[in-house]
Design a protein around this motif. Structure first.
Motif, short mmCIF file in Angstrom:
data_model
loop_
_atom_site.label_atom_id
_atom_site.label_comp_id
_atom_site.label_asym_id
_atom_site.label_seq_id
_atom_site.Cartn_x
_atom_site.Cartn_y
_atom_site.Cartn_z
N GLY A 173 28.84 34.88 -10.68
CA GLY A 173 29.04 33.74 -11.56
C GLY A 173 29.70 32.57 -10.86
N ILE A 174 30.80 32.82 -10.13
CA ILE A 174 31.50 31.73 -9.45
C ILE A 174 30.68 31.22 -8.27
N THR A 175 29.96 32.11 -7.58
CA THR A 175 29.16 31.67 -6.43
C THR A 175 27.99 30.80 -6.87
N LEU A 176 27.19 31.31 -7.79
CA LEU A 176 26.03 30.55 -8.26
C LEU A 176 26.45 29.28 -8.99
N GLY A 177 27.53 29.36 -9.75
CA GLY A 177 28.01 28.18 -10.46
C GLY A 177 28.46 27.09 -9.52
N THR A 178 29.13 27.46 -8.43
CA THR A 178 29.59 26.47 -7.45
C THR A 178 28.40 25.78 -6.80
N LEU A 179 27.39 26.55 -6.42
CA LEU A 179 26.20 25.97 -5.79
C LEU A 179 25.42 25.08 -6.78
N TYR A 180 25.29 25.55 -7.99
CA TYR A 180 24.53 24.80 -8.99
C TYR A 180 25.23 23.50 -9.34
N GLN A 181 26.56 23.58 -9.48
CA GLN A 181 27.32 22.37 -9.79
C GLN A 181 27.19 21.33 -8.68
N LYS A 182 27.27 21.80 -7.44
CA LYS A 182 27.16 20.88 -6.30
C LYS A 182 25.81 20.19 -6.28
N LYS A 183 24.76 20.91 -6.62
CA LYS A 183 23.40 20.36 -6.53
C LYS A 183 23.04 19.47 -7.73
N PHE A 184 23.46 19.87 -8.93
CA PHE A 184 22.95 19.19 -10.12
C PHE A 184 24.00 18.42 -10.93
N CYS A 185 25.28 18.71 -10.74
CA CYS A 185 26.29 18.11 -11.62
C CYS A 185 27.42 17.42 -10.87
N SER A 186 27.19 17.03 -9.64
CA SER A 186 28.27 16.45 -8.84
C SER A 186 28.75 15.12 -9.40
N GLY A 187 27.92 14.42 -10.16
CA GLY A 187 28.32 13.12 -10.69
C GLY A 187 28.76 13.14 -12.14
N MET A 188 29.01 14.33 -12.68
CA MET A 188 29.34 14.42 -14.11
C MET A 188 30.73 13.84 -14.39
N ASP A 189 30.91 13.38 -15.61
CA ASP A 189 32.23 12.97 -16.06
C ASP A 189 33.05 14.23 -16.34
N LEU A 190 34.25 14.31 -15.78
CA LEU A 190 35.04 15.53 -15.89
C LEU A 190 35.46 15.82 -17.34
N ARG A 191 35.59 14.80 -18.16
CA ARG A 191 36.02 15.02 -19.53
C ARG A 191 34.88 15.54 -20.40
N THR A 192 33.77 14.82 -20.44
CA THR A 192 32.65 15.25 -21.28
C THR A 192 31.93 16.45 -20.67
N GLY A 193 31.79 16.45 -19.35
CA GLY A 193 31.13 17.58 -18.70
C GLY A 193 31.93 18.86 -18.88
N GLY A 194 33.25 18.77 -18.70
CA GLY A 194 34.10 19.94 -18.92
C GLY A 194 34.08 20.40 -20.35
N CYS A 195 34.04 19.46 -21.28
CA CYS A 195 34.00 19.80 -22.71
C CYS A 195 32.75 20.60 -23.03
N VAL A 196 31.60 20.15 -22.54
CA VAL A 196 30.34 20.87 -22.78
C VAL A 196 30.40 22.27 -22.20
N GLN A 197 30.85 22.38 -20.95
CA GLN A 197 30.89 23.68 -20.29
C GLN A 197 31.82 24.65 -21.01
N LEU A 198 32.99 24.18 -21.41
CA LEU A 198 33.95 25.05 -22.07
C LEU A 198 33.52 25.41 -23.49
N ALA A 199 32.82 24.50 -24.15
CA ALA A 199 32.31 24.80 -25.49
C ALA A 199 31.28 25.92 -25.42
#
Length: 299
Positions: A173-199
């Motif tokens: 989970g942490i390995t694939l998530g780190t790679l996926y985030q780097k490739k597809f979500c590097s420019g996300m807003d930390l507030r809204t992006g984090g909210c979606v992920q945690l929800a």
């Protein structure tokens, strides 16, 4: 603006600016110790539901107050959901399940401590990042250091194959998530992006919390403190720092910081929980520090 200028180069970031990496390591490591304080008062999935849910609500309030940008398309939203499932839900559900089923904390740390090697391999294969010989040497030293840190905690236990499979799920989970985030979500807003992920993670943890644990909680001062710390410091603070580090540096270099997590966790557990530290642990901590230096220093 000054911070942005200093962090413009990954080499400058990792070799000249230590504040954010050091803060990330301490914050992430604290989650293991504080989590141990919380689990006696609620089931693991109940703890996770509260941790993720409170953090999601806090980020929602911050996002609305600041009028932060939300994902502009279903595709962007989908990427955030995937990262939330991997880094938050899959990693921590696997880890807490493994601990509940009897995998010792040291063995769990050892399994998750191999994350930098898998991330470096994935970054090389899927992100086109080049791994130098000294970095492979550093990764080998990191695995050895992690082993030394937790060696005194290894031994026969009651955990079965399913328990260890859950720990491997956390690692994936942490390995694939780190790679996926780097490739597809590097420019996300930390507030809204984090909210979606945690929800998303909240919904995943809620079902087993209700059906398996009855969402039972003993609301002691210790639990309130621990739950608040996990939500604010770990789910928001440490995860946001991870995303910032990924945005500024290479995935393999950022992942190498995880070599220090077991050692720092052992130091915090010694200070907070009174757990002992042996000579091998101190040697291992030194080895992991050297491994991070080899993996992240400039050419």
């Amino acid at each position: 603006m000054m911070a942005s200028t200093r962090l413009a180069s990954p080499a400058v970031f990792f070799t000249g600016t230590f504040a954010l990496p050091l803060l990330f390591i301490v914050m992430w490591s604290s989650g293991y110790v504080v989590g141990k304080l919380a689990v006696p008062y609620a089931g693991p999935f109940t703890v996770l539901t509260l941790r993720f849910g409170v953090a999601a609500l806090l980020l929602l309030v911050l996002a609305l107050a600041a009028r932060a940008p939300w994902p502009g398309s279903a595709r962007q939203l989908g990427h955030l959901v995937v990262v939330g499932l991997l880094i938050q839900a899959l990693q921590f559900s696997g880890l807490y399940t493994a601990l509940k089923l009897g995998v010792p904390a040291g063995e769990s740390a050892l399994i998750c401590g191999t994350m930098p090697v898998l991330t470096a391999l994935g970054a090389s294969l899927f992100l086109g990042e080049k791994t130098q010989a000294r970095q492979w040497l550093g990764m080998a030293a990191g695995v050895l250091g992690v082993l030394l840190v937790v060696w005194h905690k290894l031994g026969p236990g009651s955990a079965g194959a399913g328990a260890y499979a859950a720990a491997v799920v956390a690692l994936l989970g942490i390995t694939l998530g780190t790679l996926y985030q780097k490739k597809f979500c590097s420019g996300m807003d930390l507030r809204t992006g984090g909210c979606v992920q945690l929800a998303v993670a909240t919904l995943v943890a809620l079902a087993p919390a209700l059906h398996l644990e009855g969402f039972a909680v003993q609301w002691t001062p210790t639990f309130v403190f621990a739950s608040s710390w996990l939500s604010i410091v770990n789910s928001i603070g440490a995860t946001s720092l991870l995303f910032i580090l990924m945005r500024k540096g290479e995935a393999g270099k950022v992942a190498s910081l995880f070599y220090l997590i077991p050692g720092v966790t052992a130091l915090l557990a010694f200070a907070v929980l009174g757990e002992t530290l042996g000579p091998l642990s101190l040697v291992g901590f030194t080895a992991t520090a050297g491994a991070v230096w080899l993996c992240t220093r400039s050419r």
